[in-house]
Design a protein around this motif. Structure first.
Motif: not given
Length: 146
Positions: A81-98
């Motif tokens: 799920k975390f390959e293929g882009g479209g994500l960034r890190l939140s201020p807490r360091g959790l992946p979120t959707v761009e």
């Protein structure tokens, strides 16, 4: 219940070893305004169920129609799920959707067993707002509002 239209979100967390976990959900809603709380439901059979049964924090990204491929990826059992882009890190360091319509940082308030699902209730600790139109899940497919 397939005839009830709902929004679509991606929910993410991290395991104790730091590896990310996540899933797509359409069972998501506001619970309380004071304090701000939300709930999301996760199937007990989901790849990430054990991680969400133990996590302290999670993030919710509200999706727009441009996120359809990402929603499918996060809904696919066994997918990376975390390959293929479209994500960034939140201020807490959790992946979120761009470019999500909104991102919510949550701390676990409660977990409740409910049949073949777990209900996660999160207290919202941070919010970031985006722009756009929502993606809707209805009759077992992703749709847009006209």
């Amino acid at each position: 219940m397939a005839r009830f239209p709902s929004g679509v979100v991606v929910v993410t967390t991290r395991c104790p070893d730091g590896s990310p976990r996540g899933f797509t959900a359409s069972s998501f809603c506001s619970v309380s305004l004071a304090p701000p709380m939300i709930l999301v439901c996760l199937a007990n059979s989901a790849d990430s169920a054990a991680s969400f049964a133990r996590c302290d924090h999670f993030a919710v990204s509200v999706l727009s129609p441009l996120h359809r491929p990402l929603a499918v990826r996060f809904a696919t059992k066994g997918a990376d799920k975390f390959e293929g882009g479209g994500l960034r890190l939140s201020p807490r360091g959790l992946p979120t959707v761009e470019q999500a319509l909104s991102e919510l940082d949550c701390v676990i308030h409660a977990r409740h067993p409910a049949g073949d699902h777990m209900v996660l209730i999160g207290r919202v600790t941070g919010v970031r707002l985006g722009e756009g139109s929502p993606m809707v899940y209805y009759d077992r497919s992703f749709r847009t509002l006209s």
